[in-house]
Design a protein around this motif. Structure first.
Motif, short mmCIF file in Angstrom:
data_model
loop_
_atom_site.label_atom_id
_atom_site.label_comp_id
_atom_site.label_asym_id
_atom_site.label_seq_id
_atom_site.Cartn_x
_atom_site.Cartn_y
_atom_site.Cartn_z
N THR A 40 -16.59 30.09 12.93
CA THR A 40 -15.73 29.40 11.96
C THR A 40 -16.07 27.92 11.82
OG1 THR A 40 -14.02 28.92 13.61
CG2 THR A 40 -13.84 31.00 12.40
N VAL A 49 -17.82 27.74 6.53
CA VAL A 49 -16.70 28.68 6.53
C VAL A 49 -15.39 27.93 6.25
CG1 VAL A 49 -15.36 30.31 7.92
CG2 VAL A 49 -17.86 30.28 8.09
N LEU A 50 -15.21 26.79 6.90
CA LEU A 50 -14.01 25.98 6.70
C LEU A 50 -14.39 24.73 5.91
CD1 LEU A 50 -12.40 26.16 10.26
CD2 LEU A 50 -11.74 27.44 8.22
N ASN A 65 -15.94 31.85 17.27
CA ASN A 65 -16.31 32.99 16.42
C ASN A 65 -15.17 33.96 16.19
OD1 ASN A 65 -18.98 31.90 16.88
ND2 ASN A 65 -19.78 33.92 16.33
N GLN A 122 -5.04 33.68 6.37
CA GLN A 122 -5.56 32.34 6.12
C GLN A 122 -4.42 31.35 5.93
OE1 GLN A 122 -8.84 32.08 3.22
NE2 GLN A 122 -8.95 34.29 3.28
N ILE A 248 -11.13 28.50 2.98
CA ILE A 248 -11.83 29.36 3.93
C ILE A 248 -12.75 30.27 3.13
CG2 ILE A 248 -11.58 31.13 5.71
CD1 ILE A 248 -8.86 29.92 6.40
N PHE A 262 -9.33 31.09 12.86
CA PHE A 262 -9.28 30.14 11.75
C PHE A 262 -8.41 28.94 12.12
CE2 PHE A 262 -10.04 33.76 8.52
CZ PHE A 262 -11.39 33.51 8.51
N GLY A 265 -10.30 26.69 14.43
CA GLY A 265 -11.35 25.97 13.72
C GLY A 265 -10.80 24.81 12.92
#
Length: 365
Positions: A40, A49-50, A65, A122, A248, A262, A265
């Protein structure tokens, strides 16, 4: 022909016949196997990813991860040979088809449900992370879904903001059902709402929607397996406005199980230093707005997938610990977590080398 040769020939022919039969015999099972694992903190398919804009972010190192499980499709007809091979394979798991696709759920329905759960995970990850950092998030209760053919169809719509029910202010999604079920079937219930379109326009203009209207709905009797009660045919949920943008970017992934990773991250990118100390940490778990971590499916597959990519530590929901510990991969420390705070404390121990202090999973939990 010598007897020994004839016996061997007969046995060989019998084996071939059994294998052929096994190929054509279909069984009601599906297969789960380790899926992709994605950091992430890094890029996937060429983009981060972010992605956070409108707020200062900080460099990160190491891995946080999220992990996945690969499953056979709803319309895949497994044969007996494949089922036996799956049962014998260490890294795969064969389960009844209805476990993955209950009530005859189609591939399309399953994909849609997973996509909705992924979107919700999310949102909850963002809320939990920002709450942990003391960053205000505006929240309100909305109509999440309207059941087709229900009393609410055409009267309420997905995205409508529910301000009150029968004049009582609504603070949380659970309040809606409590207030509706105070009625008997056939009685009227009054919803005070901000229509979805007006709410969307206000959000776009960065204003607060002030105008409300009352909608009267006659309740009906529930027909599910639970206790009979008055219903209007909606489910309630939360919507949020964030003070800056958090995107995301991760295609072809569904379900709610990446929520914890998430959230971690996001916290890592919004705070100085780094959470992992450069270590390779993977994990799984749902998360709610208040940072509570929930169990997921396929944890055994996820630990295998994480270890194969190099993970040394795996953040494991408390309720998944016993299953994960029964046959955990060598070289992977399974760390028990129940909240976002638990996960952050575990990362602190990993980062500072205090791994003896980690709450490890056992076969008892």
């Amino acid at each position: 022909m010598p007897r020994r040769t004839a016996t061997m020939l007969a046995s060989t022919l019998m084996l071939i016949a059994l294998l052929c039969a096994g190929v054509f015999i279909k069984v009601p099972y599906s297969e789960m196997s380790p899926g992709p694992t994605v950091n992430t903190l890094a890029e996937h398919d060429g983009e981060p990813v972010l992605q956070i804009s409108g707020r200062k972010t900080y460099p990160t190192t190491g891995h946080l991860n999220m992990t996945t499980v690969r499953v056979t499709s709803a319309d895949y007809n497994m044969n007996l040979v494949e089922a036996v091979y799956g049962w014998l394979a260490h890294d795969n798991k064969v389960v009844p088809h209805d476990t993955l696709y209950p009530d005859g759920k189609t591939e399309q329905q399953s994909t849609q449900e997973n996509a909705e759960e992924f979107t919700q995970s999310q949102e909850s990850a963002k809320v939990a992370a920002l709450k942990k950092l003391g960053i205000p998030v505006r929240s309100w209760v909305i109509v999440a879904t309207v059941l087709k053919g229900s009393p609410a169809e055409g009267r309420l719509h997905a995205g409508d903001v529910v301000k009150a029910v029968d004049g009582t202010d609504v603070k949380a999604p659970g309040d809606v059902a409590k207030l509706v079920t105070r009625h008997k079937a056939g009685q009227d219930v009054v919803f005070t709402i901000v229509p979805a379109k007006e709410q969307a326009a206000a959000e776009k203009a960065q204003k607060t929607a002030l105008r409300t209207r009352n909608v009267t709905i006659t309740t009906a009797k529930s027909h599910d397996s639970g206790q009979q009660r008055a219903i209007v045919g909606i489910s309630a949920g939360n919507d949020h406005t964030f003070p800056f943008t958090i995107d995301i970017k991760l295609a072809d992934v569904g379900g709610p199980s990446a929520g914890l990773m998430f959230a971690l991250g996001i916290v890592d990118k919004l705070t100085p230093g780094d959470l992992t100390g450069g270590k390779f940490v993977a994990g799984t778990g749902t998360i709610d707005d208040d940072g509570h971590v929930g169990p997921i499916g396929g944890v055994e597959m996820k630990t295998v997938g994480a270890r194969s990519k190099g993970a040394r530590f795996f953040l494991t929901p408390k309720d998944n610990c016993a299953a994960a510990a029964k046959d955990g991969p060598d070289g992977l420390t399974l760390v028990r977590v129940d909240t976002l705070d638990d996960a952050l404390k575990a990362l602190e121990d990993i980062r500072t080398g205090k791994t003896a202090d980690l709450p490890e999973c056992t076969t008892e939990g």
